[in-house]
Design a protein around this motif. Structure first.
Motif, PDB file in Angstrom:
ATOM      1  N   SER A   8     -15.929 -45.438  79.810  1.00  0.00           N
ATOM      2  CA  SER A   8     -16.247 -44.383  78.875  1.00  0.00           C
ATOM      3  C   SER A   8     -16.649 -43.161  79.701  1.00  0.00           C
ATOM      4  N   GLU A  56     -10.313 -38.188  63.822  1.00  0.00           N
ATOM      5  CA  GLU A  56     -10.270 -38.230  65.285  1.00  0.00           C
ATOM      6  C   GLU A  56      -8.987 -38.924  65.766  1.00  0.00           C
ATOM      7  N   ASN A  84     -21.102 -49.268  67.645  1.00  0.00           N
ATOM      8  CA  ASN A  84     -20.611 -47.901  67.818  1.00  0.00           C
ATOM      9  C   ASN A  84     -19.974 -47.312  66.579  1.00  0.00           C
ATOM     10  N   CYS A  85     -19.177 -48.117  65.882  1.00  0.00           N
ATOM     11  CA  CYS A  85     -18.379 -47.511  64.816  1.00  0.00           C
ATOM     12  C   CYS A  85     -19.202 -47.314  63.556  1.00  0.00           C
ATOM     13  N   ILE A 101     -10.154 -44.431  68.984  1.00  0.00           N
ATOM     14  CA  ILE A 101     -11.319 -44.158  68.137  1.00  0.00           C
ATOM     15  C   ILE A 101     -12.629 -44.477  68.861  1.00  0.00           C
ATOM     16  N   ARG A 102     -12.583 -44.601  70.171  1.00  0.00           N
ATOM     17  CA  ARG A 102     -13.783 -44.769  71.011  1.00  0.00           C
ATOM     18  C   ARG A 102     -14.652 -45.956  70.595  1.00  0.00           C
ATOM     19  N   THR A 118     -16.132 -37.153  74.795  1.00  0.00           N
ATOM     20  CA  THR A 118     -16.150 -38.581  75.123  1.00  0.00           C
ATOM     21  C   THR A 118     -14.765 -39.194  74.990  1.00  0.00           C
ATOM     22  N   LEU A 127     -13.177 -41.238  61.377  1.00  0.00           N
ATOM     23  CA  LEU A 127     -12.333 -41.883  62.383  1.00  0.00           C
ATOM     24  C   LEU A 127     -10.884 -41.431  62.238  1.00  0.00           C
TER      25      LEU A 127
END
Lengths: 405, 593
Positions: B169, B95, B46-47, B149-150, B176, B92
């Motif tokens: 999620s 966010e 994801n990141c 940071i999801r 999101t 990131l």
């Protein structure tokens, strides 16, 4: 009647002639044929023969990515799996694209015959039409069509059944792995690739995901034969393509045309005489400015497209055009990966800030750096393809992006 | 085993087929920065921070999810890669609410340290951190979405390891975020408060609720008598907070440090762990007696109740199976009830003046202490629960040079613990401790394993099972002759669910099941030092068994202070007073608002 209007009528008729010529040249998808008879003919061939035909036809995915269909089928055929699936991707969500809807409405039989052909080749036993939720109004007809064919398959002892699934509105579910996740009842998010759906797709079994139009072309290749299909395109792209024409166009709608035209040829027919840019391939495609019309080819040779052609004339603010795109993407990014989720928001905020003067014009460099990183580091094609519209619009229309309109 | 060979930064590496580029790089001695990756979790990619370049490829590859293939030429430190990482870190940070000074995670925040590493001090991107209020409704966990940071480590932990999915999620695109179902406050969510999400959160988005200042206030109040107890696994975890290697056993230094911090009495939860074995062991025997001798209809298996996250899980997920759980309180709550009764009497202290603090490897213990029924002493039995991490912070704040401390022992009474109690800290330990006692009560002989080490119960498999056959029991237990007692152990609630599904169907072959919510048991608890990984937990587990093997007494029924407690105060296991102070009941939680 003024002189101007007279002139334009005359011009339109000339244009119409040209268009009719092109339509005749690539008249496949919307030609009515007897699908049941065709299906019987298909069953007389061996799966190997059919696979060879499809491979040789050079047919490539009509959803936009352009993956060779024969290669996809071969991979699914060779992948081991207790069950195999064929999914028709009818989650037509790219803004400016509405051709699958027309095909679904007018030629559903061809789609199902295409799926059955794929099933025959790949030994798949279950087929699904994954249709976007907004097309629910067609559900009744599509379901009835599925029933009709399922009865026929049963009668013929052909081990394949097809049914309809509806999406719930997420753009990203048009991406094949997100589509499969959605079909499985999960969040519509792209999977990691590899493994690709042809080896581990729906229920982790080999799955072919083909676009509506691709499947319809499969049917037509089976009907008309290879040579006709190959002869349609103006270059070596092979075949025709159904285009969705919208925006500041003199003629709008869905048209089947040969691949390999230049944007100029296209604009000459569809434009209103004042076209300054054409967005080829929907919001995630490339924005072609007037100066590149003559040199840009529409097809696998040049600019790949899922069929969306949006024309902009000089009354359009390209700032608002880009803003509209970015507003769309910041909501339709699935939100999984950082470059796409945060990047889409920053691109939008960035052009707004430049316009409002809260960021200097040099901020564009930062945004280009960002969109290029998104282009190489995002998890799926959504984030990756944003560089297409962003770079092409900001490169060719920078003064419109940062000046007051 | 099939191998593939590739080059990374020009270094040839050969790895097992199926290895990721990240694993291959590690083997080549190259570190690749990661954020969403965690060794306990399925890679998510994801990141995108771990991107690397493959020669000839148009795109960068996420090394955590890309499998190594023969002949690949990978570069991990090109200009393109570094720039991509820098931009991603900037994103990131945009966010993220980078309020590092006030953030409880500062210093251990992986985003913070990577931003430093890549010189990302500020960003021209706009800050788009979430603005919803901090959720501090839960007694255990604080959720601050502005820091999130999801990366979804919490979401994956809660579903993959815990099988709970309290955190999911939610929404898509710019909206999101990580939410509970219907975005309920954590307190009202189906959350076991285990804190595994906390121990895997790379930032300060999920942290434990901190009670350090409350404890300092109590300590500095001359009116208050502040008693502290420490759980078995804290002694093998605490060292990591104080710059010691994982697996360091710091029992003696910890006792000294606690005294220096100003606690008036330093007691050991191990004491009540031994007491738990006496009560729970006899409860098992009582159930076996009723079933096998009296032919009553008794529901088996009996299941342990030491783990409050497990108990809460059962209350939510299997509300009709609560009779399987032992009625024994957890060691923390047993000791808590005794501190304000037996201990207060014995020391002549007014129990209303006692502040009872416990140091636990666990965030769910904070919730457990706040349960309404945990007031059997007439007061709140345990006033404050601190995690191992919070104790580490207190020791740092106090300026104590931990590694130079003299070792000391716990205070008496209620400071003695046997080896059987220490192993409560590892998965399988409660079962082993129980069998050491139960077998001996029934047969008069020690368990038939070398050095009392019931090795079939040990290990890291998520579900383990064993049988122990009872031969030649004492006359009182003759009905157990030849009986195979089937036991099972699960750690990680996702594994517990596998056992529970059989229990629910009435198909479970077991008499006694131990469940610990956290991976590898309390040594991997949600309140233990960070980071956590299978390797670190292996070292802590080894330390637990080492601590057991070094103790002079290794069977709960030999704990002299426990025996004295029965003689002076409780009379006998499962007696009247025991029931008042040491046993509890459970609440169905299937109909929460």
């Amino acid at each position: 009647m003024s002189q101007d209007a007279e002139k334009s009528t005359a011009k339109l008729s000339k244009v119409e002639k040209k268009l009719n010529l092109l339509k005749k040249r690539a008249h496949l998808i919307f030609r009515n044929i007897d699908c049941v008879k065709l299906f019987n003919r298909i069953l007389k061939k061996t799966p190997d023969e059919i696979l060879a035909t499809i491979t040789e036809s050079g047919l490539r995915g009509r959803g936009g990515a352009g993956f060779p269909t024969g290669m996809k089928w071969k991979a699914a055929l060779e992948a081991p799996g207790a069950v195999k699936y064929v999914i028709c991707n009818a989650d037509e969500g790219e803004p400016g694209t509405f051709k699958d809807r027309v095909i679904l409405e007018r030629q559903p039989d061809k789609i199902i015959v295409g799926m059955a052909t794929c099933a025959y080749v790949t030994k798949a036993t279950e087929g699904y039409i994954y249709m976007r939720g907004e097309y629910n109004f067609m559900s009744k007809e599509i379901k009835a069509c599925c029933e009709k064919w399922n009865d026929l398959f049963e009668k013929k002892d052909f081990p394949f059944r097809v049914s309809l699934r509806l999406g719930s509105g997420a753009y990203i579910c048009g991406e094949e792995t997100a589509l499969i996740e959605s079909m499985s009842g999960n969040r519509g998010e792209p999977r990691l690739r590899p493994p690709f759906p042809v080896s581990e797709g729906f229920n982790d079994m080999p799955t072919v995901v083909n676009n509506v139009e691709t499947l319809a072309y499969v049917t037509m290749i089976m009907d008309d034969g290879l040579d006709f299909f190959k002869s349609v395109a103006k270059d070596d792209s092979m075949g025709g393509k159904v285009f969705s024409v919208s925006g500041d166009a003199a003629i709008k709608g869905v048209f089947e045309l040969p691949l390999g035209m230049t944007v100029q040829e296209f604009v000459d027919i569809f434009g209103d005489g004042d076209t300054k840019a054409v967005q080829v391939g929907g919001f995630s495609g490339l924005c072609v400015p007037r100066k590149h019309f003559a040199t840009t080819i529409i097809g696998y040779r040049g600019v790949q497209t899922g069929g969306s052609m949006i024309l902009y004339n000089s009354t359009r603010s390209m700032y608002l055009v880009l803003k509209n795109y970015l507003e769309f993407f910041q909501e339709e990014s699935c939100g999984q990966c950082a470059p796409c989720r945060i990047g889409c928001q920053q691109l939008l905020l960035g052009i707004e800030a430049m316009r409002q003067g809260t960021r200097p014009l040099s901020h564009i460099d930062k945004l280009r750096e960002l969109v290029n990183v998104m282009g190489v580091a995002s998890k799926c094609k959504l984030g990756m393809s944003l560089a297409n519209p962003f770079n092409s619009i900001t490169e060719h229309f920078f003064e419109e992006i940062c000046s007051k309109w | 085993m099939e191998k593939v060979s590739l080059t990374i930064n020009g270094i040839n590496v050969e790895v097992r087929k199926g290895s990721t580029l990240l694993e291959a790089a590690k083997k080549a001695g190259i570190r690749i920065p990661t954020l969403c990756h965690h060794p306990d979790l399925v890679p998510a990619g994801n990141c995108r921070l771990c991107v690397v370049e493959q020669k000839g490829a148009p795109f960068l590859l996420a090394s955590c999810t890309t499998k190594a293939a023969d002949g690949m030429e990978i570069e991990t430190n090109t200009h393109r890669v570094r720039e991509a990482r820098r931009v991603i870190l900037e994103l990131l940070l945009a966010e993220h609410n980078a309020d590092c000074i006030s953030c409880p995670a500062s210093g251990k925040c992986q985003l913070q340290s990577l931003a430093h590493e890549y010189f990302v001090q500020k960003t021209d991107f706009m800050n788009i951190a979430d603005k919803s209020p901090i959720d501090d409704s839960s007694p255990s966990i604080v959720k601050d979405d502005s820091k999130c940071i999801r990366c979804l480590r919490c979401v994956r932990t809660c579903s993959e390891l815990m099988g709970v999915s309290a955190l999911v999620s939610a929404h898509k695109g710019r909206y999101t975020k990580v939410e509970t179902l219907l975005d309920k406050p954590l307190q009202y969510a189906v959350c076991t408060m285990c804190g595994q999400c906390v121990s895997r959160c790379p930032t300060g988005a999920l942290v434990e609720k901190n009670y350090v200042n409350d404890v300092w206030r109590a300590i500095s109040d001359p009116e208050k008598f502040v008693v502290v107890q420490t759980a078995p696994s804290v002694r093998v975890g605490l060292g990591e907070m104080l710059n010691m290697a994982p697996g360091s056993i710091v029992t003696g230094k910890m006792a000294t440090a606690l005294r220096q911090l100003g606690f008036d009495a330093v007691l050991d939860t191990n004491f009540s762990a031994d007491l738990t074995i006496m009560e729970e062991g006899h409860e098992l025997l009582q159930r076996l007696t009723k079933a096998l001798r009296d032919k009553e209809k008794i529901s088996f298996p009996m299941m342990t109740s030491c783990c409050p996250a497990w108990v809460k899980f059962m209350e939510h997920e299997y509300p009709d199976q609560l009779e399987h759980i032992s009625s024994c309180k957890s060691p923390q709550q047993m000791l808590g009830a005794l501190i304000k009764t037996y201990y207060a009497q014995k020391r002549g202290i007014d129990p209303s003046k006692i502040v009872s603090v416990s140091i636990m490897p666990c965030t769910a213990k904070k919730f457990e202490a706040s349960r309404l029924e945990m007031k059997s002493s007439g007061y709140t039995d345990v006033d404050y629960v601190l995690t191992t991490r919070e104790l580490g912070h207190m020791i740092r704040q106090s300026g104590i040079w931990f590694d130079e401390l003299e070792e000391s022992t716990f205070d008496s009474p209620m400071g003695e613990g046997t080896g059987a109690a220490v192993i409560f800290g590892a998965s399988g330990g409660v079962m082993e401790a129980a069998l050491r006692t139960v077998y001996e009560v029934v047969t008069g002989r020690e368990v038939p394993f070398e050095n009392l080490n019931i090795t079939p119960l040990r290990g890291t498999d998520g579900v383990r099972a064993a049988s122990i056959r009872i031969d030649k029991p004492l006359p009182d237990w003759s009905f157990l002759e030849g009986v195979e007692v089937n036991v099972a152990i699960a750690h990680g609630l996702a594994n517990a669910r596998k056992l529970m599904d059989d229990v629910e169907k009435g198909l479970s072959p077991y008499h006694f099941i131990e469940v610990m919510a956290c991976p590898n048991g309390c040594i991997g608890g949600g309140g233990q030092p960070m980071p956590t990984s299978p390797e670190i937990r292996r070292k802590r587990t080894a330390a637990i068994y080492e601590a057991d093997s070094k103790l002079p007494r290794r069977k709960s029924h030999e704990n002299s202070e426990v025996l004295a407690l029965y003689k002076d105060f409780l009379t006998e296991p499962l007696g009247h007073r025991s029931h008042e102070l040491l046993h509890t009941h459970y609440t169905k939680r299937d109909d929460l608002p």
